[in-house]
Design an enzyme around this catalytic site. Structure first.
Site, PDB file in Angstrom:
ATOM      1  N   ILE A 101       0.834  -1.205   0.000  1.00 30.56           N
ATOM      2  CA  ILE A 101       0.000   0.000   0.000  1.00 30.56           C
ATOM      3  C   ILE A 101       0.866   1.253   0.000  1.00 30.56           C
ATOM      4  O   ILE A 101       0.659   2.183  -0.780  1.00 30.56           O
ATOM      5  CB  ILE A 101      -0.937   0.008   1.233  1.00 30.56           C
ATOM      6  N   CYS A 118      -5.761  -9.650   4.263  1.00 33.73           N
ATOM      7  CA  CYS A 118      -6.776  -8.726   4.770  1.00 33.73           C
ATOM      8  C   CYS A 118      -8.022  -9.449   5.241  1.00 33.73           C
ATOM      9  O   CYS A 118      -8.403  -9.371   6.404  1.00 33.73           O
ATOM     10  CB  CYS A 118      -7.155  -7.750   3.662  1.00 33.73           C
ATOM     11  N   VAL A 163      -7.747  -0.680  -1.567  1.00 37.35           N
ATOM     12  CA  VAL A 163      -7.477  -1.075  -2.953  1.00 37.35           C
ATOM     13  C   VAL A 163      -7.338  -2.583  -3.102  1.00 37.35           C
ATOM     14  O   VAL A 163      -6.887  -3.270  -2.195  1.00 37.35           O
ATOM     15  CB  VAL A 163      -6.209  -0.385  -3.482  1.00 37.35           C
ATOM     16  N   ASP A 206      11.338   3.133   5.255  1.00 34.79           N
ATOM     17  CA  ASP A 206      11.104   1.716   5.533  1.00 34.79           C
ATOM     18  C   ASP A 206      12.277   1.183   6.342  1.00 34.79           C
ATOM     19  O   ASP A 206      13.402   1.653   6.205  1.00 34.79           O
ATOM     20  CB  ASP A 206      10.949   0.920   4.234  1.00 34.79           C
ATOM     21  N   THR A 244      -0.362  -4.634  10.254  1.00 36.80           N
ATOM     22  CA  THR A 244      -1.009  -4.863  11.561  1.00 36.80           C
ATOM     23  C   THR A 244      -1.447  -6.329  11.599  1.00 36.80           C
ATOM     24  O   THR A 244      -2.613  -6.627  11.334  1.00 36.80           O
ATOM     25  CB  THR A 244      -2.244  -3.950  11.764  1.00 36.80           C
ATOM     26  N   ASN A 255     -14.234  -5.708   5.000  1.00 35.45           N
ATOM     27  CA  ASN A 255     -13.620  -7.023   4.814  1.00 35.45           C
ATOM     28  C   ASN A 255     -14.385  -8.125   5.543  1.00 35.45           C
ATOM     29  O   ASN A 255     -14.439  -9.261   5.067  1.00 35.45           O
ATOM     30  CB  ASN A 255     -12.147  -6.977   5.221  1.00 35.45           C
ATOM     31  N   LYS A 271      -5.273 -16.001  -4.826  1.00 36.07           N
ATOM     32  CA  LYS A 271      -6.467 -15.810  -5.646  1.00 36.07           C
ATOM     33  C   LYS A 271      -6.048 -15.834  -7.122  1.00 36.07           C
ATOM     34  O   LYS A 271      -4.854 -15.851  -7.419  1.00 36.07           O
ATOM     35  CB  LYS A 271      -7.229 -14.547  -5.261  1.00 36.07           C
ATOM     36  N   GLY A 294      -7.763 -16.535   1.517  1.00 35.51           N
ATOM     37  CA  GLY A 294      -6.367 -16.171   1.765  1.00 35.51           C
ATOM     38  C   GLY A 294      -6.153 -14.677   1.662  1.00 35.51           C
ATOM     39  O   GLY A 294      -7.099 -13.888   1.666  1.00 35.51           O
ATOM     40  N   LYS A 301     -13.413   0.100   7.692  1.00 31.75           N
ATOM     41  CA  LYS A 301     -12.481  -0.791   6.978  1.00 31.75           C
ATOM     42  C   LYS A 301     -12.680  -2.244   7.407  1.00 31.75           C
ATOM     43  O   LYS A 301     -12.749  -3.157   6.574  1.00 31.75           O
ATOM     44  CB  LYS A 301     -11.053  -0.344   7.265  1.00 31.75           C
TER      45      LYS A 301
END
Ligand code: SAJ
Length: 430
Positions: free
Chosen positions: A22, A274, A169, A41, A93, A224, A339, A271, A220
Site C-alpha cells: 500500500i 486482509c 485497494v 522503511d 497490523t 472485509n 487468488k 487467503g 475498513k
C-alpha cells in the site's frame, strides 16, 4: 459527508512510512502528482531497490510509476524519517497467536517519526487497525513529544493533526483503485479531517467522505468482514451441496437469477493479508456480539482441511482403481496463489493444502502455478515439484484445481479415463 478539499491547504513535501503493497503505490502516486515524497522503511533492501528506480513487490504498472518518480527526483526512500508536512503510516497490523491485534509496527512508526514532527504537521494512519488504534497512535506521539499539542488534549487548536484513512485497494488493481475509489476519512477533529481531505485531494478522484476516527477504523474492518461472511456463506453451501449431491455452482447460478440474491463463489479457503485477518479485529474486541463474523472466520478457515480430505479420498479411490499402492498415485495441484491471476503466495490456502498433502504423500505431488518460476521453500523442501500444465495433466491420477487462474479457465482439460478431479472453483466440473 463528502467534503470539497480546501485549495489553500496544499502539501509540497510528505512522508510515507512503510513501503509495502500500500505504502509504495501511494508514495508513487503522490510523487507522480508533483509532491516531494520521502518514503521510509526499515527494510534496507526495499530502500535500495526503490532508490535505484525498481520495486520489490509485484503490482501491475507500479514499476513504471516508481521508476519515473525516482528519475524525476520526486520519490526518495530512506531508513530514517525526515521532516515533512504530512506523514502517512502504512505498516502491517498482523495479529498475535490468540488473534489479539499486534500494533507494534504502528508503535514503532510513531516513535520513529516523533522526533521530526513539527507544529502544523498532519499524521494519517492508513494501516488496517482495530477500533481505537488512531487514538493509541496519537497517545504514543504525544508521549514522545511533550513539547507539542495533540487533538486528544488540545482539540481543534492542536499543533499536530491526526486522522485515520484506510486503504481499500484491490491487489492487482492498486494504481487504478487508489485514484478512483472513494476514501473514508476519520479525523480526530473536524480540522484534522479537513487537512487529510486536502492531502488525499492531491490525487483521489473519488469522494473523500468524512467521519470520526473510530467509525473510519470500523468501516475498513466492516468491509472485509462483510466479504468474509459472504464467502463463508458460499463455502458452507459447497459443503452442504456436496453432502446432498447437488452442484453448488449450478445452484448458485440459479439462485443468483433472483434480483436480490448475489452469492459469492466457494473456493479452497480465504487467503490474502486482509480478509482472513481483519474480521478477527472485530471478534477480538467484541467476542460476545460478533457471533456471525466469528462463525464465518471458522467456516472459511476450515475449508482447506475439507479440501485435503477430498484429495485424500480421491487418492485412495485412484489407488483402488489402478490396483496400485497409494504411494504410486500421482497428484497434481493446479494453482498456489491466494487468488486468481496473481503471483502472491503469502497466506494462500492452496499453499497450505499442498504442504500438508506433501507430508502425507511425499514425492507424489506436482504443483502447477503459471505465475511463478520457483516454488517456495516450504514446498520445495517437501519434495513438491513445479510442473507445467501439460505434464501434470498427462501424468497425474488426481487433479486438484485450487485456484482458477486464466490458463486453467481457458483450456478446460478432458480427463483421461480414471482421473479423479477435485474442483474447488467450479471450472473443470461444473
Ligand atoms: N474469495 C473466494 N470467493 C469469492 C471471492 C474471494 O473464495 O467469491 C477468496 C479469494 O480467492 C481470496 C480471498 O477470498 O483467497 C480474498 O480475495 P478478495 O479478492 O476478496 O480480496 P483481497 O484480499 O485481494 O482484497 C480485499 C478487498 N476487500 C474487499 O473487497 C471488501 C480490497 O478492496 C481491500 O483493499 C483489501 O482486501 C485490503 O487491503 O483490505
Amino acid at each position: 459527508m463528502a467534503v470539497a478539499h480546501d485549495p489553500g491547504l496544499s502539501f509540497k513535501r510528505i512522508s510515507v512510512v512503510g513501503l509495502g503493497y500500500i505504502g509504495l503505490p501511494t508514495a508513487a502516486v503522490f510523487a507522480s502528482r508533483g509532491v516531494e515524497v520521502i518514503g521510509v522503511d526499515v527494510n534496507a533492501h526495499a530502500v535500495e531497490t526503490i532508490n535505484s528506480g525498481r520495486i520489490h513487490i509485484v503490482e501491475p504498472d507500479l514499476d513504471m510509476v516508481v521508476h519515473a518518480a525516482t528519475v524525476e527526483g520526486k520519490l526518495r526512500a530512506t531508513l530514517m524519517p525526515e521532516p515533512a508536512e504530512a506523514f502517512l503510516i502504512a505498516v502491517p497490523t498482523p495479529f498475535k497467536n490468540d488473534h489479539e491485534p499486534d500494533l507494534s509496527y504502528i508503535e514503532a512508526a510513531a516513535r520513529a517519526i516523533a522526533p521530526v514532527l513539527e507544529a502544523g504537521n498532519l499524521v494519517v494512519l492508513e494501516s488496517t487497525s482495530p477500533v481505537g488504534a488512531t487514538e493509541q497512535m496519537a497517545a504514543w506521539l504525544a508521549a514522545a513529544r511533550p513539547d507539542l499539542t495533540f487533538p486528544q488534549t488540545a482539540g481543534e487548536d492542536s499543533d499536530i493533526r491526526v486522522a485515520y484513512c484506510p486503504e481499500r485497494v484491490l491487489p492487482g488493481h492498486v494504481l487504478r483503485e487508489l485514484v478512483e475509489n472513494d476514501r473514508v476519512i476519520g479525523g480526530m477533529t473536524p480540522r484534522c479531517s479537513q487537512a487529510a481531505c486536502a492531502l488525499y485531494g492531491t490525487f483521489v478522484q473519488g469522494a473523500c467522505v468524512v467521519t470520526n476516527a473510530r467509525t473510519a477504523e470500523m468501516c475498513k474492518l466492516t468491509e472485509n468482514a462483510f466479504r468474509d461472511v459472504n464467502i463463508a456463506f458460499a463455502n458452507e453451501l459447497s459443503l452442504i451441496c456436496d453432502k446432498l449431491d447437488i452442484s453448488v455452482w449450478e445452484l448458485i447460478a440459479l439462485a443468483n437469477r433472483h434480483p436480490r440474491v448475489n452469492i459469492l463463489q466457494p473456493g479452497a479457503g480465504v487467503g490474502g493479508h486482509c480478509i482472513a485477518v481483519d474480521p478477527w479485529f472485530i471478534v477480538n474486541r467484541t467476542p460476545d456480539e460478533a457471533r456471525l463474523i466469528h462463525a464465518a472466520r471458522l467456516v472459511n478457515d476450515s475449508k482447506p482441511q475439507w479440501v485435503i480430505g477430498k484429495v485424500e479420498a480421491a487418492v485412495a479411490a485412484a489407488a483402488r482403481r489402478k490396483g496400485c499402492a497409494v504411494s504410486d498415485v500421482r497428484i497434481a495441484a493446479f494453482g498456489l496463489a491466494f487468488k486468481p491471476d496473481i503471483d502472491d503466495l503469502r497466506e494462500s490456502p492452496a499453499v497450505g493444502i499442498v504442504e500438508q498433502l506433501a507430508t502425507s504423500f511425499p514425492g507424489q505431488i506436482l504443483a502447477v502455478e503459471p505465475n511463478i518460476d520457483a516454488l517456495p521453500a516450504r514446498l520445495a523442501t517437501r519434495g513438491v515439484a513445479l510442473a507445467d500444465m501439460a505434464e501434470a495433466l498427462r501424468t497425474a491420477d488426481v487433479w486438484a484445481l485450487l485456484v482458477d487462474h486464466k490458463p486453467f479457465r481457458e483450456a478446460v482439460p478432458t480427463p483421461r479415463a480414471g482421473v479423479e478431479i477435485i474442483d474447488t472453483r467450479g471450472i473443470w466440473s461444473a
